[in-house]
Design a protein around this motif. Structure first.
Motif, mmCIF file in Angstrom:
data_model
loop_
_atom_site.group_PDB
_atom_site.id
_atom_site.type_symbol
_atom_site.label_atom_id
_atom_site.label_comp_id
_atom_site.label_asym_id
_atom_site.label_seq_id
_atom_site.Cartn_x
_atom_site.Cartn_y
_atom_site.Cartn_z
ATOM 1 N N GLU A 170 0.808 -1.218 0.000
ATOM 2 C CA GLU A 170 0.000 0.000 0.000
ATOM 3 C C GLU A 170 0.845 1.273 0.000
ATOM 4 N N VAL A 171 2.166 1.122 0.123
ATOM 5 C CA VAL A 171 3.043 2.291 0.249
ATOM 6 C C VAL A 171 4.098 2.274 -0.846
ATOM 7 N N GLU A 172 4.312 3.416 -1.457
ATOM 8 C CA GLU A 172 5.326 3.528 -2.504
ATOM 9 C C GLU A 172 6.655 4.000 -1.909
ATOM 10 N N GLY A 173 7.736 3.605 -2.554
ATOM 11 C CA GLY A 173 9.056 4.090 -2.173
ATOM 12 C C GLY A 173 9.672 3.399 -0.976
ATOM 13 N N LEU A 174 8.985 2.411 -0.416
ATOM 14 C CA LEU A 174 9.483 1.727 0.765
ATOM 15 C C LEU A 174 9.791 0.275 0.412
ATOM 16 N N SER A 175 11.033 -0.125 0.602
ATOM 17 C CA SER A 175 11.456 -1.480 0.252
ATOM 18 C C SER A 175 11.217 -2.437 1.414
ATOM 19 N N LYS A 176 10.346 -3.408 1.200
ATOM 20 C CA LYS A 176 10.079 -4.417 2.228
ATOM 21 C C LYS A 176 11.350 -5.184 2.575
ATOM 22 N N LYS A 177 12.124 -5.507 1.540
ATOM 23 C CA LYS A 177 13.368 -6.246 1.751
ATOM 24 C C LYS A 177 14.340 -5.456 2.620
ATOM 25 N N GLN A 178 14.458 -4.156 2.364
ATOM 26 C CA GLN A 178 15.373 -3.332 3.143
ATOM 27 C C GLN A 178 14.934 -3.230 4.601
ATOM 28 N N VAL A 179 13.641 -3.032 4.819
ATOM 29 C CA VAL A 179 13.131 -2.886 6.184
ATOM 30 C C VAL A 179 13.367 -4.169 6.984
ATOM 31 N N TRP A 180 13.054 -5.313 6.382
ATOM 32 C CA TRP A 180 13.257 -6.580 7.080
ATOM 33 C C TRP A 180 14.740 -6.859 7.308
ATOM 34 N N HIS A 181 15.584 -6.418 6.387
ATOM 35 C CA HIS A 181 17.026 -6.592 6.577
ATOM 36 C C HIS A 181 17.498 -5.784 7.791
ATOM 37 N N LEU A 182 17.001 -4.569 7.941
ATOM 38 C CA LEU A 182 17.353 -3.742 9.095
ATOM 39 C C LEU A 182 16.835 -4.368 10.390
ATOM 40 N N ALA A 183 15.671 -5.004 10.298
ATOM 41 C CA ALA A 183 15.080 -5.620 11.481
ATOM 42 C C ALA A 183 15.842 -6.858 11.927
ATOM 43 N N ASP A 184 16.305 -7.640 10.977
ATOM 44 C CA ASP A 184 16.922 -8.933 11.302
ATOM 45 C C ASP A 184 18.440 -8.893 11.383
ATOM 46 N N ASN A 185 19.043 -7.806 10.918
ATOM 47 C CA ASN A 185 20.501 -7.671 10.956
ATOM 48 C C ASN A 185 20.845 -6.344 11.626
ATOM 49 N N ALA A 186 20.988 -6.394 12.927
ATOM 50 C CA ALA A 186 21.137 -5.159 13.711
ATOM 51 C C ALA A 186 22.584 -4.721 13.855
ATOM 52 N N GLU A 187 23.416 -5.022 12.869
ATOM 53 C CA GLU A 187 24.810 -4.576 12.913
ATOM 54 C C GLU A 187 24.909 -3.048 12.956
#
Length: 248
Positions: free
Chosen positions: A78-95
């Motif tokens: 429902e949202v443009e310009g937001l990468s689901k892959k990027q958000v989940w990567h930030l969530a699961d890889n907290a380096e």
């Protein structure tokens, strides 16, 4: 040593979570002819699971995250310009926490910025990181009061116990010298040490409306974006769509 003393020993060792389990598990071990090593391993696993549940409960309680705002309930389509892959990567890889990186969420009201920020917070708590969610206005009020009482340095250090501060709705902080100066103090204090997740309906070019001083505005933006992931939400308001669907 008699078996009857085991509950006392467990209490002394602060292993009280095993009290209701050691006997049923011992009976199961005898019935299934477990070696003693397996019985011990099962007890240890029970203790670890209990401790993890308690840790998670404490972490979620102190984080004060909005209830139910998980990443897996957010509709990225429902949202443009937001990468689901990027958000989940930030969530699961907290380096990114190790270098005090920030996450900045921009977009109009009703696009789920708070939902994304809270969803990241839930995932970080699950991974063992300490998180605190607050409206930006409320935190600024706390800091402003601390400054009036001449204890701002101590107040800033207090927030260091959280690896991540989530400041929601930064755009609603009032443009006054007192409020914006303590906000800048917070940003400068955490710079390259601890992370901020910030939601704002105002993009950087409008931050002169937020900070009363141009030099302070530039300095705040410079520190925030030096180590930052910027997420831009575009599209039609979720809340407006929901309201229209109810009317239809």
């Amino acid at each position: 040593m008699s078996v009857e003393t085991l509950p006392i020993i467990l209490k002394e060792l602060r292993l009280v979570s095993l009290l209701p389990h050691w006997q049923p598990l011992a009976e199961k071990a005898r019935e299934q002819h477990w070696p003693v090593e397996r019985y011990l391993a099962e007890l240890c696993q029970l203790e670890l699971s209990c401790r993890e549940q308690k840790r998670l409960h404490r972490g979620l309680k102190e984080a004060t995250l909005p209830i139910g705002k998980y990443l897996d309930t957010y509709d990225f389509s429902e949202v443009e310009g937001l990468s689901k892959k990027q958000v989940w990567h930030l969530a699961d890889n907290a380096e990114w926490l190790k270098t005090g990186d920030n996450i900045l969420l921009f977009g109009a009201s009703g696009l789920g910025k708070t939902h994304i920020a809270a969803g990241l917070g839930y995932r970080l708590v699950e991974q063992g990181h300490r998180v605190k969610f607050m409206s930006a206005s409320l935190l600024v009020q706390h800091l402003q009061k601390a400054k009036e009482e001449l204890r701002l340095p101590e107040a800033l250090v207090k927030w260091d116990r959280f690896a991540v501060l989530i400041l929601d709705d930064l755009g609603y902080v009032q443009k006054s010298t007192e409020e914006t100066s303590v906000l800048f103090e917070l940003i400068a204090h955490r710079y390259e040490r601890y992370s901020l997740i910030i939601t704002s309906n105002q993009s950087f070019e409008d931050w002169d409306k937020l900070f009363s001083d141009t030099v302070m505005t530039v300095a705040a933006i410079d520190r925030l974006i030096h180590h930052a992931k910027i997420l831009q939400c575009k599209g039609e308001s979720y809340r407006r769509k929901e309201a229209q669907n109810k009317l239809n």
